[in-house]
Motif scaffolding. Structure first.
Motif: not given
Length: 107
Positions: A32-43, A82-83, A89-92
């Protein structure tokens, strides 16, 4: 006062267990911690607009700082899909910590 203390204790407990939560999408599993970091990259990956409908894997995978857990995903043809599934999940991520997403599993 007791309610505030209980709320703080609950949040601290969730934060402590978030290291154990994994996100399963297809055959891939991510912390989950990696998915949380993914949000910034997606944005920031597609013209800096976090509300775009499609997240392109090519733009995410081109970022050198992307969490290493996503490198295997980048090599697959269904990475875009998949992304897209990881995006809510990354957003919330707090919803994943309480297992509101079916893709999330605790310790």
């Amino acid at each position: 006062m007791k309610a505030l203390l209980a709320a703080v204790l609950c949040l601290c407990t969730l934060a402590a267990f978030s290291d154990c939560v994994t996100v399963q999408v297809g055959k891939f599993s991510f912390p989950l911690e990696s998915v949380k970091k993914l949000k910034d990259f997606m944005d920031n990956s597609v013209t800096g607009n976090p509300y775009l409908l499609n997240v392109r894997s090519a733009s995410l995978c081109a970022i050198s700082d992307i969490p290493k857990e996503f490198l295997d995903l980048c090599a697959t043809p269904d990475a875009d899909q998949i992304f897209e599934e990881l995006k809510p999940i990354a957003r919330s991520p707090e919803l994943c910590e309480i297992c509101a997403f079916a893709a999330c599993a605790g310790c």
